[in-house]
Write a protein that holds these residues in place. Sequence first.
Motif, PDB file in Angstrom:
ATOM      1  N   LEU A 446       0.786  -1.100   0.095  1.00  0.00           N
ATOM      2  CA  LEU A 446      -0.142   0.016   0.022  1.00  0.00           C
ATOM      3  C   LEU A 446       0.997   1.268   0.100  1.00  0.00           C
ATOM      4  CD1 LEU A 446      -2.991  -1.095   2.768  1.00  0.00           C
ATOM      5  CD2 LEU A 446      -2.997  -1.093  -0.059  1.00  0.00           C
ATOM      6  N   SER A 447       2.050   1.218   0.283  1.00  0.00           N
ATOM      7  CA  SER A 447       2.949   2.413   0.238  1.00  0.00           C
ATOM      8  C   SER A 447       3.548   2.722  -1.128  1.00  0.00           C
ATOM      9  CB  SER A 447       4.153   1.943   1.143  1.00  0.00           C
ATOM     10  OG  SER A 447       5.123   0.954   0.846  1.00  0.00           O
ATOM     11  N   VAL A 448       3.136   1.812  -2.190  1.00  0.00           N
ATOM     12  CA  VAL A 448       3.665   2.093  -3.199  1.00  0.00           C
ATOM     13  C   VAL A 448       2.405   2.917  -4.069  1.00  0.00           C
ATOM     14  CG1 VAL A 448       4.141   1.143  -6.037  1.00  0.00           C
ATOM     15  CG2 VAL A 448       5.184  -0.126  -3.665  1.00  0.00           C
ATOM     16  N   ILE A 449       2.967   3.825  -4.785  1.00  0.00           N
ATOM     17  CA  ILE A 449       1.875   4.847  -5.442  1.00  0.00           C
ATOM     18  C   ILE A 449       1.797   4.517  -6.962  1.00  0.00           C
ATOM     19  CG2 ILE A 449       3.684   6.655  -6.051  1.00  0.00           C
ATOM     20  CD1 ILE A 449       1.585   8.676  -5.389  1.00  0.00           C
ATOM     21  N   ASP A 450       0.793   4.810  -7.654  1.00  0.00           N
ATOM     22  CA  ASP A 450       0.329   4.476  -9.069  1.00  0.00           C
ATOM     23  C   ASP A 450       0.908   5.493  -9.740  1.00  0.00           C
ATOM     24  OD1 ASP A 450      -0.284   3.878 -11.620  1.00  0.00           O
ATOM     25  OD2 ASP A 450      -2.213   3.445 -11.143  1.00  0.00           O
ATOM     26  N   ILE A 451       2.184   5.532 -10.130  1.00  0.00           N
ATOM     27  CA  ILE A 451       2.753   6.849 -10.854  1.00  0.00           C
ATOM     28  C   ILE A 451       2.289   7.208 -12.369  1.00  0.00           C
ATOM     29  CG2 ILE A 451       4.878   6.299  -9.753  1.00  0.00           C
ATOM     30  CD1 ILE A 451       6.144   5.365 -12.241  1.00  0.00           C
ATOM     31  N   PHE A 452       1.419   5.973 -12.674  1.00  0.00           N
ATOM     32  CA  PHE A 452       0.871   6.223 -14.166  1.00  0.00           C
ATOM     33  C   PHE A 452      -0.544   6.995 -13.964  1.00  0.00           C
ATOM     34  CE2 PHE A 452       4.090   3.215 -14.748  1.00  0.00           C
ATOM     35  CZ  PHE A 452       4.698   3.496 -15.987  1.00  0.00           C
ATOM     36  N   SER A 453      -1.421   6.886 -13.103  1.00  0.00           N
ATOM     37  CA  SER A 453      -2.533   7.593 -12.911  1.00  0.00           C
ATOM     38  C   SER A 453      -2.450   9.004 -11.954  1.00  0.00           C
ATOM     39  CB  SER A 453      -3.730   6.517 -12.335  1.00  0.00           C
ATOM     40  OG  SER A 453      -3.289   6.141 -11.130  1.00  0.00           O
ATOM     41  N   ASP A 454      -1.512   9.197 -11.055  1.00  0.00           N
ATOM     42  CA  ASP A 454      -1.440  10.240 -10.189  1.00  0.00           C
ATOM     43  C   ASP A 454      -1.211  11.343 -10.771  1.00  0.00           C
ATOM     44  OD1 ASP A 454      -0.734  12.075  -8.072  1.00  0.00           O
ATOM     45  OD2 ASP A 454      -0.614  10.603  -6.806  1.00  0.00           O
ATOM     46  N   PRO A 455      -2.047  12.387 -10.933  1.00  0.00           N
ATOM     47  CA  PRO A 455      -1.744  13.597 -11.534  1.00  0.00           C
ATOM     48  C   PRO A 455      -0.504  14.198 -11.112  1.00  0.00           C
ATOM     49  CG  PRO A 455      -3.825  13.980 -10.422  1.00  0.00           C
ATOM     50  CD  PRO A 455      -3.383  12.438 -10.100  1.00  0.00           C
ATOM     51  N   ARG A 456      -0.031  14.337 -10.009  1.00  0.00           N
ATOM     52  CA  ARG A 456       0.910  14.979  -9.413  1.00  0.00           C
ATOM     53  C   ARG A 456       2.579  14.479  -9.943  1.00  0.00           C
ATOM     54  NH1 ARG A 456      -0.080  13.445  -3.306  1.00  0.00           N
ATOM     55  NH2 ARG A 456      -0.351  11.396  -4.248  1.00  0.00           N
ATOM     56  N   ILE A 457       2.347  13.381 -10.834  1.00  0.00           N
ATOM     57  CA  ILE A 457       3.427  12.690 -11.125  1.00  0.00           C
ATOM     58  C   ILE A 457       3.546  12.794 -12.767  1.00  0.00           C
ATOM     59  CG2 ILE A 457       5.014  10.693 -11.462  1.00  0.00           C
ATOM     60  CD1 ILE A 457       3.789   9.735  -8.951  1.00  0.00           C
ATOM     61  N   ALA A 458       4.440  13.525 -13.457  1.00  0.00           N
ATOM     62  CA  ALA A 458       4.790  13.604 -14.878  1.00  0.00           C
ATOM     63  C   ALA A 458       5.858  12.775 -15.432  1.00  0.00           C
ATOM     64  CB  ALA A 458       4.894  14.996 -15.073  1.00  0.00           C
ATOM     65  N   LEU A 459       5.645  11.989 -16.293  1.00  0.00           N
ATOM     66  CA  LEU A 459       6.775  11.088 -16.949  1.00  0.00           C
ATOM     67  C   LEU A 459       7.473  11.672 -18.100  1.00  0.00           C
ATOM     68  CD1 LEU A 459       4.459   7.869 -16.702  1.00  0.00           C
ATOM     69  CD2 LEU A 459       6.115   8.421 -15.198  1.00  0.00           C
ATOM     70  N   VAL A 460       8.700  11.828 -18.171  1.00  0.00           N
ATOM     71  CA  VAL A 460       9.675  12.306 -19.160  1.00  0.00           C
ATOM     72  C   VAL A 460      10.402  10.970 -19.843  1.00  0.00           C
ATOM     73  CG1 VAL A 460      11.207  13.902 -19.944  1.00  0.00           C
ATOM     74  CG2 VAL A 460       9.286  14.391 -18.204  1.00  0.00           C
ATOM     75  N   VAL A 461      10.530  10.900 -21.038  1.00  0.00           N
ATOM     76  CA  VAL A 461      11.463  10.015 -21.639  1.00  0.00           C
ATOM     77  C   VAL A 461      12.596  10.968 -22.107  1.00  0.00           C
ATOM     78  CG1 VAL A 461      11.743   8.432 -23.597  1.00  0.00           C
ATOM     79  CG2 VAL A 461       9.735   8.414 -22.483  1.00  0.00           C
ATOM     80  N   LEU A 462      13.821  10.643 -21.610  1.00  0.00           N
ATOM     81  CA  LEU A 462      14.856  11.463 -21.891  1.00  0.00           C
ATOM     82  C   LEU A 462      15.608  10.939 -23.423  1.00  0.00           C
ATOM     83  CD1 LEU A 462      16.697  11.907 -18.535  1.00  0.00           C
ATOM     84  CD2 LEU A 462      14.870  13.320 -19.535  1.00  0.00           C
ATOM     85  N   GLY A 463      15.686   9.779 -23.515  1.00  0.00           N
ATOM     86  CA  GLY A 463      16.122   9.166 -24.714  1.00  0.00           C
ATOM     87  C   GLY A 463      17.389   9.103 -24.476  1.00  0.00           C
ATOM     88  N   GLY A 464      18.033   7.833 -24.590  1.00  0.00           N
ATOM     89  CA  GLY A 464      19.555   7.329 -24.525  1.00  0.00           C
ATOM     90  C   GLY A 464      20.518   8.043 -25.126  1.00  0.00           C
ATOM     91  N   SER A 465      20.429   8.364 -26.316  1.00  0.00           N
ATOM     92  CA  SER A 465      21.304   8.916 -27.152  1.00  0.00           C
ATOM     93  C   SER A 465      21.308  10.189 -26.705  1.00  0.00           C
ATOM     94  CB  SER A 465      20.834   8.844 -28.523  1.00  0.00           C
ATOM     95  OG  SER A 465      19.569   9.504 -28.834  1.00  0.00           O
ATOM     96  N   THR A 466      20.553  11.180 -26.126  1.00  0.00           N
ATOM     97  CA  THR A 466      20.627  12.535 -25.674  1.00  0.00           C
ATOM     98  C   THR A 466      20.214  12.775 -24.408  1.00  0.00           C
ATOM     99  OG1 THR A 466      18.220  12.771 -26.495  1.00  0.00           O
ATOM    100  CG2 THR A 466      20.057  13.352 -28.077  1.00  0.00           C
ATOM    101  N   LEU A 467      20.572  11.872 -23.499  1.00  0.00           N
ATOM    102  CA  LEU A 467      20.308  11.693 -22.078  1.00  0.00           C
ATOM    103  C   LEU A 467      21.112  12.795 -21.533  1.00  0.00           C
ATOM    104  CD1 LEU A 467      19.372   8.938 -19.759  1.00  0.00           C
ATOM    105  CD2 LEU A 467      21.292  10.682 -19.050  1.00  0.00           C
ATOM    106  N   GLN A 468      22.351  12.951 -21.799  1.00  0.00           N
ATOM    107  CA  GLN A 468      23.118  13.562 -21.274  1.00  0.00           C
ATOM    108  C   GLN A 468      23.008  15.084 -21.442  1.00  0.00           C
ATOM    109  OE1 GLN A 468      26.268  12.447 -19.900  1.00  0.00           O
ATOM    110  NE2 GLN A 468      26.431  14.278 -19.161  1.00  0.00           N
TER     111      GLN A 468
END
Length: 612
Positions: A446-468
């Motif tokens: 129960l301590s784990v949060i659903d990061i894919f439905s919680d509007p307080r969390i935004a997901l960002v894909v950095l891309g391996g080739s340009t992560l730096q």
Amino acid sequence: MFLKEVVLKNFRGYKGECRISTERLTAFIGKNDAGKSSIFDALAIFFDHPLGKIDENDLCVHADDACEIRIGCVFTSLPDQIIIDSASRTSLANEYLLNSNGDLEIHKIYDCSSGLSRKSKIVAIANHPTASDCKDLLAKKNSDLKRIAKSLSLGDDVDNRSNAALRQAIWQAYSDLELRETEVKLDKEDAKHIWDKISNYLPEYALFRADRPSTDEDTEVQDPLKIAIRQAIQEVQQELDVVKEKVKARAIEVANRTLAKLSDFDDALASQLNPFFRTDPKWDSLFKLALTDDNDIPINKRGSGVRRLVLFSFFRAEAERLREENNKGNIIYAVEEPETAQHPNNQRKVIEALSSISEVDGCQVLLTTHVPALASLLPVDSIRYIERQNCGDRLISSGSDEVFSRVASDLGIVPDRRAQVLVCVEGPHDLQFLRRINSILLEQDLSVIDIFSDPRIALVVLGGSTLQEWVNQHYLKNLGLPEIHIYDRDLPRDDGTYKYQSSADIVNARGDNSLAFLTQKREMENYLHIDALNEVFQPLINNSFTFSVTDECDVEGEIKSALNGQAKIQRRSLKSWLNDEVASQMNIDRLRERDAENEIINWFLEIRQRLT
């Protein structure tokens, strides 16, 4: 064929010549009226899609004096041979129809100098012979080619019946063909035959517009449903034929009895009449298939977001059917604003689905959006940012730092003000893995949060080739939000350091409550269990894997080795299978056996601690 580049000139807002590169997945991002949909409409015209209708208003108001609209496509992955007729086999390279990069570049040109000419002129931009008696051979008749061959005293071993053979012999007779990149017309003689054959290899183009109704009366919905009815009818055709003959016999019997009674009144009239059926029954028109839910509510009465998801699914089904029926090797899905009428959770799912489709052999996905949050869910090399300039010019940014800085500064990355923490990963496959594992842990902890439905969390894909670049430039800093970064550890380099260690160190040294993790195992795939792999792959390959999944092994490489180098199954990449279906077969016990539970739970706990 694979679409590598789109070429526009004087089409709507695209003045001059504009070249737009495309990948397996390409996202056109920009503000409203930036010119995103114009690219899709131009492709619809090029591929003769039913929705692609050109008119005089498509000419750019800032067009030059030539007054012509040019729509071009550049293709790679070309056929090795083209059969012009039963006696002539040739190739695009042998006919000098490839451009300087070895690609096939076709332009359709519409003359607007005295009103729009709806019939286009079709040319290939090719590195083609320009020497005297060597040029324009594709436009010459057989008699002309034989005359040139005779003047060059070519031997009798040339097949004079084959234009392709004559052209090759003529070109080989010259030491310098004076190759130049030029326009080769594809509207006469063998050039036209070659274009007709090339057309058969072009990808199927499937366009899904944003501004359209979404009901079960739409063509995309009705077409596959009608096909389902026709297929069902074919399966029971013999039984239906029996019914048809019984109905005919019964009807004719009634008609004959009627005529017998008529003869009591007028025998001459009755003798002139004969019962017959004008046409056979059209069974498929007797059935109308619609969609309702468990409560018999028709799809037309559901929310616009649900209707659009259903319609998009039918659109895909119909597009795939057309590709199969037309023997097309490739298909291009062009989807306008997939976020329309969708909840943010569904927006993510749609983008993940489109990303998965783009990994299937023969599939390309083009999409448009003006929602910057979707950009963060896409591979970085897929983004094309479009901006309007003065006098009809368009600036199209792609690549690493340029496109990131423009999107970040002009549109922002996270428009939802509810966001409190950013979760940054390398690529879309990592998101797939985390989504599946997140759902498993939610059932246990129960301590784990659903990061894919919680509007307080935004997901960002950095891309391996340009992560730096993302980390060094800190493009997200203006948001003022803490960031959680999760990178694959990978194998150590020769000096003992890890690929993304320096990036993680930079994030951890910011002092703004951000935190970066390197996975304790090599990659996300190393957290999977061999039993989960076999449950997914065994039904597909009729065999089980016997290798051990360790913290350091190359899971994808082990599978390829077991499959004798095969890198795809059912035209999908192994990486997609691993992070989607296989990850879905994981459970808490399997995570514990892989000694992964505590580490992964810690990722989610650190995310939760940064929420208020």
